[in-house]
Design a protein around this motif. Structure first.
Motif, PDB file in Angstrom:
ATOM      1  N   GLN A 169      17.171   3.578  43.047  1.00 18.14           N
ATOM      2  CA  GLN A 169      17.478   2.260  43.580  1.00 18.14           C
ATOM      3  C   GLN A 169      18.031   2.398  44.987  1.00 18.14           C
ATOM      4  N   THR A 170      17.956   1.323  45.734  1.00 17.59           N
ATOM      5  CA  THR A 170      18.471   1.321  47.094  1.00 17.59           C
ATOM      6  C   THR A 170      19.525   0.225  47.226  1.00 17.59           C
ATOM      7  N   GLY A 171      20.238   0.262  48.336  1.00 21.85           N
ATOM      8  CA  GLY A 171      21.060  -0.859  48.743  1.00 21.85           C
ATOM      9  C   GLY A 171      20.246  -1.774  49.631  1.00 21.85           C
ATOM     10  N   LYS A 172      20.919  -2.519  50.476  1.00 22.26           N
ATOM     11  CA  LYS A 172      20.258  -3.474  51.357  1.00 22.26           C
ATOM     12  C   LYS A 172      19.444  -2.742  52.420  1.00 22.26           C
ATOM     13  N   LEU A 173      18.231  -3.239  52.676  1.00 20.27           N
ATOM     14  CA  LEU A 173      17.329  -2.643  53.662  1.00 20.27           C
ATOM     15  C   LEU A 173      16.986  -3.685  54.719  1.00 20.27           C
ATOM     16  N   ALA A 174      17.082  -3.290  55.981  1.00 19.44           N
ATOM     17  CA  ALA A 174      16.771  -4.194  57.081  1.00 19.44           C
ATOM     18  C   ALA A 174      15.278  -4.512  57.084  1.00 19.44           C
ATOM     19  N   PRO A 175      14.887  -5.695  57.571  1.00 16.93           N
ATOM     20  CA  PRO A 175      13.469  -6.049  57.615  1.00 16.93           C
ATOM     21  C   PRO A 175      12.638  -5.000  58.345  1.00 16.93           C
ATOM     22  N   ALA A 176      11.541  -4.614  57.720  1.00 14.13           N
ATOM     23  CA  ALA A 176      10.638  -3.607  58.285  1.00 14.13           C
ATOM     24  C   ALA A 176       9.266  -3.792  57.652  1.00 14.13           C
ATOM     25  N   GLY A 177       8.286  -3.080  58.168  1.00 14.91           N
ATOM     26  CA  GLY A 177       6.935  -3.171  57.625  1.00 14.91           C
ATOM     27  C   GLY A 177       6.773  -2.451  56.310  1.00 14.91           C
ATOM     28  N   THR A 178       7.532  -1.361  56.122  1.00  9.88           N
ATOM     29  CA  THR A 178       7.484  -0.614  54.863  1.00  9.88           C
ATOM     30  C   THR A 178       8.881  -0.147  54.498  1.00  9.88           C
ATOM     31  N   TYR A 179       9.090   0.041  53.204  1.00 12.50           N
ATOM     32  CA  TYR A 179      10.321   0.626  52.679  1.00 12.50           C
ATOM     33  C   TYR A 179       9.914   1.783  51.773  1.00 12.50           C
ATOM     34  N   GLN A 180      10.657   2.880  51.841  1.00 17.09           N
ATOM     35  CA  GLN A 180      10.314   4.048  51.029  1.00 17.09           C
ATOM     36  C   GLN A 180      11.521   4.489  50.197  1.00 17.09           C
ATOM     37  N   VAL A 181      11.217   4.931  48.987  1.00 19.00           N
ATOM     38  CA  VAL A 181      12.245   5.373  48.049  1.00 19.00           C
ATOM     39  C   VAL A 181      11.833   6.725  47.492  1.00 19.00           C
ATOM     40  N   ASN A 182      12.739   7.688  47.503  1.00 19.68           N
ATOM     41  CA  ASN A 182      12.472   8.981  46.873  1.00 19.68           C
ATOM     42  C   ASN A 182      12.707   8.858  45.370  1.00 19.68           C
TER      43      ASN A 182
END
Length: 217
Positions: A169-182
């Protein structure tokens, strides 16, 4: 003979008009999805979007075939599988057996994604990077990534919450074209479902994605 030809031409023209309107609608309301490993409807669109009427799909990719037959908009709008105003109560809102359709959201448009069967899989090592594509740059309050427990058989069983284990899981992510999670899938092997929840930041809008994978170790 001329009447039959005229009807065929009219049918083709009408189909093209519907397709164009659908594509324009999907572009105007673009949001996002898991693109690696691909969600079920994104994968069907990526593989067959340019050839979705090909009858060979029925034997080469039967789960996508039944999805295209049910509602083509589920694939053209691969980026719109969300519910609003869930308030973080995902398990209380999405019933077992309906996780891949987001609880039959979109007036049932995505119901075919809950179908049990041999969806095409992406081969993944047990440690991999999951990518969510956010076309509208909504940002994320969080991403939750679940994987089915060893022993669950998506070929014969509908997906339920008890079949899943939260692995990243992640915390808050700034607006972007892609988000990646290991992601670390542990000692799992073989066919599994990766279930991703993307909580968008621009409003209470929750996205739900089923991705079929084959863990290779």
């Amino acid at each position: 003979m001329h009447n039959q030809l005229g009807r065929r031409v009219l049918t083709v023209v009408s189909a093209i008009g519907v397709l164009f309107a659908t594509l324009m609608s999907g572009t105007a309301s673009a949001h996002g999805s898991t693109t690696d490993p691909p969600s079920r409807n994104y994968g069907c669109w990526a593989r067959w979007g340019s050839d979705f009427q090909n009858p060979e799909m029925a034997t080469k990719d039967p789960m996508c075939w039944q999805a295209w037959q049910h509602d083509t908009n589920a694939m053209w709008n691969w980026n719109g599988l969300y519910r609003e105003n869930v308030g973080g109560n995902h398990q209380g809102t999405i019933p077992n057996g309906q996780l891949c359709s987001g609880g039959r959201t979109g007036d049932g448009r995505y119901n075919s994604l809950d179908a049990v069967g041999a969806w095409q899989m992406a081969n993944k090592s047990n440690r991999f990077t999951l990518t969510v594509t956010d076309q509208a740059r909504h940002g994320a309050d969080y991403l939750y990534v679940y994987v089915t427990r060893q022993g669950f058989n998506p070929l014969t069983q509908p997906l339920g919450w008890n079949n899943l284990e939260l692995v990243a899981q992640t915390g808050k992510l700034a607006p972007a074209g892609t988000y990646q999670v290991n992601v670390n899938a542990g000692s799992r092997s073989g066919r599994h479902v990766v279930y991703t929840i993307w909580q968008a930041s621009h409003m209470d809008q929750s996205y739900y994605f089923c991705s079929d994978v084959n863990f290779t170790g």
